[in-house]
Write a protein that holds these residues in place. Structure first.
Motif, PDB file in Angstrom:
ATOM      1  N   LEU A  73       5.128 -33.803  19.683  1.00  0.00           N
ATOM      2  CA  LEU A  73       3.916 -34.368  19.087  1.00  0.00           C
ATOM      3  C   LEU A  73       3.820 -35.848  19.440  1.00  0.00           C
ATOM      4  N   THR A  74       2.667 -36.279  19.888  1.00  0.00           N
ATOM      5  CA  THR A  74       2.466 -37.705  20.115  1.00  0.00           C
ATOM      6  C   THR A  74       0.982 -38.016  19.965  1.00  0.00           C
ATOM      7  N   GLY A  75       0.657 -39.285  19.916  1.00  0.00           N
ATOM      8  CA  GLY A  75      -0.749 -39.660  19.735  1.00  0.00           C
ATOM      9  C   GLY A  75      -0.917 -40.522  18.503  1.00  0.00           C
ATOM     10  N   ASN A  76      -2.149 -40.861  18.228  1.00  0.00           N
ATOM     11  CA  ASN A  76      -2.420 -41.882  17.205  1.00  0.00           C
ATOM     12  C   ASN A  76      -2.252 -41.399  15.770  1.00  0.00           C
ATOM     13  N   SER A  77      -1.942 -40.132  15.575  1.00  0.00           N
ATOM     14  CA  SER A  77      -1.776 -39.643  14.202  1.00  0.00           C
ATOM     15  C   SER A  77      -0.417 -39.979  13.610  1.00  0.00           C
ATOM     16  N   TYR A  78       0.505 -40.472  14.432  1.00  0.00           N
ATOM     17  CA  TYR A  78       1.891 -40.530  13.964  1.00  0.00           C
ATOM     18  C   TYR A  78       2.450 -41.934  13.767  1.00  0.00           C
ATOM     19  N   ARG A  79       2.650 -42.671  14.864  1.00  0.00           N
ATOM     20  CA  ARG A  79       3.375 -43.941  14.747  1.00  0.00           C
ATOM     21  C   ARG A  79       2.619 -45.106  15.365  1.00  0.00           C
ATOM     22  N   GLY A  80       1.383 -45.251  15.028  1.00  0.00           N
ATOM     23  CA  GLY A  80       0.615 -46.378  15.547  1.00  0.00           C
ATOM     24  C   GLY A  80      -0.693 -45.920  16.151  1.00  0.00           C
ATOM     25  N   ILE A  81      -1.732 -46.654  15.840  1.00  0.00           N
ATOM     26  CA  ILE A  81      -3.078 -46.239  16.224  1.00  0.00           C
ATOM     27  C   ILE A  81      -3.559 -46.980  17.469  1.00  0.00           C
ATOM     28  N   GLY A  82      -3.129 -48.233  17.636  1.00  0.00           N
ATOM     29  CA  GLY A  82      -3.583 -49.034  18.769  1.00  0.00           C
ATOM     30  C   GLY A  82      -3.172 -48.403  20.102  1.00  0.00           C
ATOM     31  N   LEU A  83      -3.927 -48.712  21.130  1.00  0.00           N
ATOM     32  CA  LEU A  83      -3.632 -48.165  22.459  1.00  0.00           C
ATOM     33  C   LEU A  83      -2.202 -48.469  22.877  1.00  0.00           C
ATOM     34  N   ASN A  84      -1.751 -49.699  22.590  1.00  0.00           N
ATOM     35  CA  ASN A  84      -0.379 -50.061  22.988  1.00  0.00           C
ATOM     36  C   ASN A  84       0.645 -49.169  22.295  1.00  0.00           C
ATOM     37  N   ASP A  85       0.411 -48.880  20.997  1.00  0.00           N
ATOM     38  CA  ASP A  85       1.318 -47.981  20.268  1.00  0.00           C
ATOM     39  C   ASP A  85       1.300 -46.585  20.890  1.00  0.00           C
ATOM     40  N   CYS A  86       0.084 -46.124  21.238  1.00  0.00           N
ATOM     41  CA  CYS A  86      -0.049 -44.765  21.787  1.00  0.00           C
ATOM     42  C   CYS A  86       0.647 -44.659  23.147  1.00  0.00           C
ATOM     43  N   VAL A  87       0.524 -45.710  23.958  1.00  0.00           N
ATOM     44  CA  VAL A  87       1.182 -45.685  25.274  1.00  0.00           C
ATOM     45  C   VAL A  87       2.703 -45.700  25.090  1.00  0.00           C
ATOM     46  N   ALA A  88       3.186 -46.565  24.187  1.00  0.00           N
ATOM     47  CA  ALA A  88       4.636 -46.631  23.946  1.00  0.00           C
ATOM     48  C   ALA A  88       5.138 -45.281  23.423  1.00  0.00           C
ATOM     49  N   ALA A  89       4.378 -44.667  22.513  1.00  0.00           N
ATOM     50  CA  ALA A  89       4.783 -43.372  21.960  1.00  0.00           C
ATOM     51  C   ALA A  89       4.782 -42.306  23.051  1.00  0.00           C
ATOM     52  N   ALA A  90       3.789 -42.353  23.946  1.00  0.00           N
ATOM     53  CA  ALA A  90       3.705 -41.361  25.024  1.00  0.00           C
ATOM     54  C   ALA A  90       4.906 -41.492  25.964  1.00  0.00           C
ATOM     55  N   ILE A  91       5.324 -42.730  26.217  1.00  0.00           N
ATOM     56  CA  ILE A  91       6.486 -42.938  27.092  1.00  0.00           C
ATOM     57  C   ILE A  91       7.743 -42.376  26.415  1.00  0.00           C
ATOM     58  N   ARG A  92       7.902 -42.670  25.121  1.00  0.00           N
ATOM     59  CA  ARG A  92       9.065 -42.135  24.386  1.00  0.00           C
ATOM     60  C   ARG A  92       9.040 -40.611  24.412  1.00  0.00           C
ATOM     61  N   THR A  93       7.865 -40.033  24.166  1.00  0.00           N
ATOM     62  CA  THR A  93       7.764 -38.569  24.116  1.00  0.00           C
ATOM     63  C   THR A  93       8.043 -37.962  25.482  1.00  0.00           C
ATOM     64  N   SER A  94       7.513 -38.576  26.537  1.00  0.00           N
ATOM     65  CA  SER A  94       7.759 -37.993  27.872  1.00  0.00           C
ATOM     66  C   SER A  94       9.249 -38.086  28.218  1.00  0.00           C
ATOM     67  N   ASP A  95       9.940 -39.146  27.748  1.00  0.00           N
ATOM     68  CA  ASP A  95      11.392 -39.219  27.950  1.00  0.00           C
ATOM     69  C   ASP A  95      12.083 -38.062  27.228  1.00  0.00           C
ATOM     70  N   GLU A  96      11.608 -37.761  26.007  1.00  0.00           N
ATOM     71  CA  GLU A  96      12.203 -36.638  25.248  1.00  0.00           C
ATOM     72  C   GLU A  96      11.949 -35.315  25.965  1.00  0.00           C
ATOM     73  N   VAL A  97      10.762 -35.178  26.557  1.00  0.00           N
ATOM     74  CA  VAL A  97      10.434 -33.939  27.289  1.00  0.00           C
ATOM     75  C   VAL A  97      11.382 -33.788  28.473  1.00  0.00           C
ATOM     76  N   ILE A  98      11.611 -34.886  29.191  1.00  0.00           N
ATOM     77  CA  ILE A  98      12.499 -34.830  30.365  1.00  0.00           C
ATOM     78  C   ILE A  98      13.901 -34.400  29.939  1.00  0.00           C
ATOM     79  N   VAL A  99      14.408 -35.006  28.863  1.00  0.00           N
ATOM     80  CA  VAL A  99      15.750 -34.646  28.372  1.00  0.00           C
ATOM     81  C   VAL A  99      15.778 -33.165  28.004  1.00  0.00           C
ATOM     82  N   HIS A 100      14.739 -32.704  27.312  1.00  0.00           N
ATOM     83  CA  HIS A 100      14.665 -31.296  26.907  1.00  0.00           C
ATOM     84  C   HIS A 100      14.682 -30.381  28.131  1.00  0.00           C
ATOM     85  N   LEU A 101      13.886 -30.724  29.144  1.00  0.00           N
ATOM     86  CA  LEU A 101      13.802 -29.866  30.333  1.00  0.00           C
ATOM     87  C   LEU A 101      15.125 -29.871  31.097  1.00  0.00           C
ATOM     88  N   GLN A 102      15.796 -31.014  31.116  1.00  0.00           N
ATOM     89  CA  GLN A 102      17.080 -31.073  31.825  1.00  0.00           C
ATOM     90  C   GLN A 102      18.117 -30.188  31.131  1.00  0.00           C
TER      91      GLN A 102
END
Ligand SMILES: Cc1cc2nc3c(=O)[nH]c(=O)nc-3n(C[C@H](O)[C@H](O)[C@H](O)COP(=O)(O)OP(=O)(O)OC[C@H]3O[C@@H](n4cnc5c(N)ncnc54)[C@H](O)[C@@H]3O)c2cc1C
Length: 104
Positions: A73-102
């Motif tokens: 789950l990622t996006g503005n509903s969780y840990r920050g509404i501003g674009l910068n928060d959403c981008v930072a959250a997306a980067i964290r989430t994509s890192d988690e996805v990579i770890v999961h896939l590995q």
């Protein structure tokens, strides 16, 4: 204009919206010229509101999420509404996805 603090603004007529915006621009920036063009968009319930208990809801989501590996789950509903928060959250989430896939 509007938002959660002034929800009634969404019901203003286009001309009332334009009038109020022009009044603000004149007061704040000294802009008094008539605009070359005007476009008005209305976004109903556009921005999530983090009400009291949001932290607990996030914790509950994280706990329940453990039973569903592979769902992220990622996006503005969780840990920050501003674009910068959403981008930072997306980067964290994509890192988690990579770890999961590995792992899988
Ligand atoms: C009017 C307005 C002004 C704002 N101004 C600012 C500002 O000045 N500065 C700032 O930092 N932030 C601002 N924000 C907040 C910020 O823009 C948002 O919080 C942020 O863009 C949300 O990012 P997101 O990725 O969570 O959601 P979105 O950017 O909404 O992305 C969600 C995506 O999912 C897609 N989608 C939806 N449903 C489905 C589906 N079923 N299947 C596939 N795709 C789907 C949508 O098409 C969309 O592309 C503003 C927000 C609004 C509404």
């Amino acid at each position: 204009m509007g938002g959660a603090c002034f929800p009634e603004y969404i019901n203003l007529s286009d001309s009332e919206v334009e009038q109020r915006v022009r009044k603000d621009l004149a007061a704040i920036m000294g802009i008094t010229e008539a605009p070359s063009f005007v476009r008005i968009f209305r976004h109903h319930q556009a921005i999530p509101q983090y009400t009291v208990g949001h932290g607990k809801r996030l914790a509950a989501l994280a706990e329940k999420g453990q039973a569903h590996p592979g769902i992220f789950l990622t996006g503005n509903s969780y840990r920050g509404i501003g674009l910068n928060d959403c981008v930072a959250a997306a980067i964290r989430t994509s890192d988690e996805v990579i770890v999961h896939l590995q792992k899988h």
